[in-house]
Scaffold this motif. Structure first.
Motif, PDB file in Angstrom:
ATOM      1  N   PHE A   1      -0.853  -1.245   8.533  1.00 41.90           N
ATOM      2  CA  PHE A   1      -1.511  -0.342   9.112  1.00 41.90           C
ATOM      3  C   PHE A   1      -2.951   0.033   8.083  1.00 41.90           C
ATOM      4  CE2 PHE A   1      -2.792   4.375   9.242  1.00 41.90           C
ATOM      5  CZ  PHE A   1      -3.351   4.621  10.174  1.00 41.90           C
ATOM      6  N   GLU A   2      -2.469   0.022   6.838  1.00 42.29           N
ATOM      7  CA  GLU A   2      -3.346   0.106   5.808  1.00 42.29           C
ATOM      8  C   GLU A   2      -4.295  -1.001   5.434  1.00 42.29           C
ATOM      9  OE1 GLU A   2      -1.495   3.399   2.911  1.00 42.29           O
ATOM     10  OE2 GLU A   2      -0.959   1.113   2.637  1.00 42.29           O
TER      11      GLU A   2
ATOM     12  N   ARG B   1       2.026  10.064  13.081  1.00 42.76           N
ATOM     13  CA  ARG B   1       2.155  10.171  11.563  1.00 42.76           C
ATOM     14  C   ARG B   1       0.556  10.011  10.884  1.00 42.76           C
ATOM     15  NH1 ARG B   1       0.800   9.935   7.074  1.00 42.76           N
ATOM     16  NH2 ARG B   1       1.853   8.865   5.318  1.00 42.76           N
ATOM     17  N   ALA B   2      -0.130   9.380  11.848  1.00 42.44           N
ATOM     18  CA  ALA B   2      -1.612   9.343  11.350  1.00 42.44           C
ATOM     19  C   ALA B   2      -2.521   9.114  12.485  1.00 42.44           C
ATOM     20  CB  ALA B   2      -1.920   7.871  10.488  1.00 42.44           C
TER      21      ALA B   2
ATOM     22  N   ASP C   1      10.446   6.251  11.158  1.00 45.38           N
ATOM     23  CA  ASP C   1       9.985   6.878  10.150  1.00 45.38           C
ATOM     24  C   ASP C   1      10.557   6.274   8.918  1.00 45.38           C
ATOM     25  OD1 ASP C   1      12.613   7.588   9.921  1.00 45.38           O
ATOM     26  OD2 ASP C   1      12.573   9.420  10.798  1.00 45.38           O
ATOM     27  N   LYS C   2      10.228   6.893   7.707  1.00 44.90           N
ATOM     28  CA  LYS C   2      10.613   6.462   6.429  1.00 44.90           C
ATOM     29  C   LYS C   2      12.367   6.136   6.169  1.00 44.90           C
ATOM     30  CE  LYS C   2      10.326  10.769   3.953  1.00 44.90           C
ATOM     31  NZ  LYS C   2       9.720  11.423   2.762  1.00 44.90           N
TER      32      LYS C   2
ATOM     33  N   SER D   1       5.217  -1.931   8.383  1.00 42.69           N
ATOM     34  CA  SER D   1       4.256  -1.430   9.391  1.00 42.69           C
ATOM     35  C   SER D   1       3.247  -0.645   8.801  1.00 42.69           C
ATOM     36  CB  SER D   1       5.003  -0.583  10.641  1.00 42.69           C
ATOM     37  OG  SER D   1       5.755  -1.335  11.162  1.00 42.69           O
ATOM     38  N   TRP D   2       3.556   0.455   7.797  1.00 38.60           N
ATOM     39  CA  TRP D   2       2.670   1.270   7.367  1.00 38.60           C
ATOM     40  C   TRP D   2       1.651   0.580   6.492  1.00 38.60           C
ATOM     41  CZ3 TRP D   2       0.637   5.673   8.442  1.00 38.60           C
ATOM     42  CH2 TRP D   2       0.063   6.313   7.384  1.00 38.60           C
ATOM     43  N   ARG D   3       2.159  -0.394   5.700  1.00 38.80           N
ATOM     44  CA  ARG D   3       1.446  -1.268   4.734  1.00 38.80           C
ATOM     45  C   ARG D   3       0.492  -2.129   5.422  1.00 38.80           C
ATOM     46  NH1 ARG D   3      -1.431  -1.706   0.667  1.00 38.80           N
ATOM     47  NH2 ARG D   3      -1.439  -3.219  -0.775  1.00 38.80           N
TER      48      ARG D   3
ATOM     49  N   HIS E   1       9.504   0.124   8.908  1.00 39.16           N
ATOM     50  CA  HIS E   1       8.483   1.370   8.564  1.00 39.16           C
ATOM     51  C   HIS E   1       7.668   0.991   7.546  1.00 39.16           C
ATOM     52  CE1 HIS E   1       7.080   5.019   7.329  1.00 39.16           C
ATOM     53  NE2 HIS E   1       7.418   4.642   6.019  1.00 39.16           N
ATOM     54  N   ARG E   2       8.159   0.458   6.308  1.00 36.69           N
ATOM     55  CA  ARG E   2       7.304  -0.171   5.291  1.00 36.69           C
ATOM     56  C   ARG E   2       6.294  -1.189   5.486  1.00 36.69           C
ATOM     57  NH1 ARG E   2      12.360  -0.581   0.652  1.00 36.69           N
ATOM     58  NH2 ARG E   2      12.787   1.590   0.448  1.00 36.69           N
TER      59      ARG E   2
ATOM     60  N   PHE F   1      -0.744   6.298  14.691  1.00 37.79           N
ATOM     61  CA  PHE F   1       0.370   5.770  14.150  1.00 37.79           C
ATOM     62  C   PHE F   1       1.540   6.723  14.369  1.00 37.79           C
ATOM     63  CE2 PHE F   1       3.510   4.550  11.244  1.00 37.79           C
ATOM     64  CZ  PHE F   1       3.533   3.033  10.758  1.00 37.79           C
TER      65      PHE F   1
END
Length: 301
Positions: free
Chosen positions: A158-159, A268-269, A137-138, A154-156, A151-152, A177
């Motif tokens: 993902f986008e 999360r998504a 998580d964040k 992976s999320w970036r 986390h940062r 996600f």
């Protein structure tokens, strides 16, 4: 679905086993393509066995190289054949705990350019084309800089992986996600059981720990109890970091923790799949029968 591909992004060698080892072993045994991406070599870690104390960063500074071998052995124990280091082994260095001098190194993962690091992960995503991605998580699960950065990144990624304007290769959209998680009811039950066990490991108060989530926040529960032996084998492979005394283990602080066969996640998504009461109710009889997915791929066509 028959062609299942699961990606996990972890900060250091051993994180994969502690947080998701039973899940990795379960899906690997079932024939899914499980790919592990590790962001650093864990060079700043402490070392438990006295005979290996010379490996640490303040002495020989060879712990990272040693932990490559430990991670290889752990992946073999879990049945995971596809492992990558983000950007290649040693591209980014372990940052150490929050607030220490090693956070400020130019090569520290904490200092990594977000799009550069995410771009390296996008390359792997577009090659492997996973339907599911797991990371922290964040807060990085417990506040470590490299976990937060994982986390940062992976999320970036993902986008960006789904953006046809970014990088090379065919865009790929990950369907689901997840964050790793440990419900508070499980933590309270383990604290009680560890106190009743007696001497051996230090017992921490659950309220003092920097992790744990509300039970109702957990969306997904993977029953990997049939693979707990593989998880313990992987833990033993990480001998510089983990002391094992089933069903318990400890890191260098000698604080006891249970090695979970049932592992928990927060979606999360993506679209949540069909849910049932979950296995935690059967493990110690703690908590409420919350509706939880029992398959990371649930709901994916």
């Amino acid at each position: 679905m028959t062609d299942r591909r699961l990606m996990l992004v972890h900060a250091h060698p051993d994180d994969e086993t502690i947080g998701s080892g039973a899940t990795m072993a379960k899906y690997a045994a079932e024939g899914a393509h499980v790919v592990l991406v590790t962001c650093t070599l864990g060079e700043e870690g402490e070392v438990i066995p006295p005979e290996l104390a010379h490996l640490t960063a303040d002495r020989d500074d060879t712990l990272g190289k040693h932990r490559i071998g430990e991670l290889t052995a752990a992946c073999e124990a879990l049945g995971v054949a596809d492992h990558r280091f983000l950007g290649g082994p040693g591209r980014w260095r372990d940052s150490g705990m929050m607030g220490v001098a090693s956070n400020d190194r130019d090569t520290a993962f904490w200092q990594a350019d977000l799009d550069e690091a995410a771009g390296e992960l996008v390359k792997i995503i577009r090659e492997v084309r996973p339907q599911v991605l797991i990371t922290y998580d964040k807060n990085g699960f417990y506040g470590h800089p490299d976990h937060i950065q994982a986390h940062r990144v992976s999320w970036r990624a993902f986008e960006l992986a789904a953006d046809p304007e970014f990088g090379e290769g065919e865009p790929w959209r990950i369907a689901k996600f997840y964050f790793t998680a440990v419900p508070m009811s499980v933590m309270r039950g383990d604290e009680k059981a560890l106190r009743e066990r007696g001497a051996g490991f230090f017992v921490e108060e659950v309220g003092d720990l920097p992790f744990g989530c509300a039970d109702q926040d957990v969306t997904t529960e993977i029953d990997g109890r049939a693979h707990i032996g593989e998880k313990f084998g992987a833990m033993r492979a990480h001998a510089t970091q983990i002391t094992v005394d089933p069903p318990w283990f400890a890191l260098s602080n000698n604080a006891g923790q249970r090695a979970f066969g049932v592992e928990h996640f927060i979606l999360r998504a993506g679209v949540r799949g069909p849910a049932g009461p979950g296995a935690s109710i059967e493990v110690g009889g703690l908590g409420e029968p919350y509706d939880r997915e029992d398959d990371l791929f649930a709901g994916i066509d």
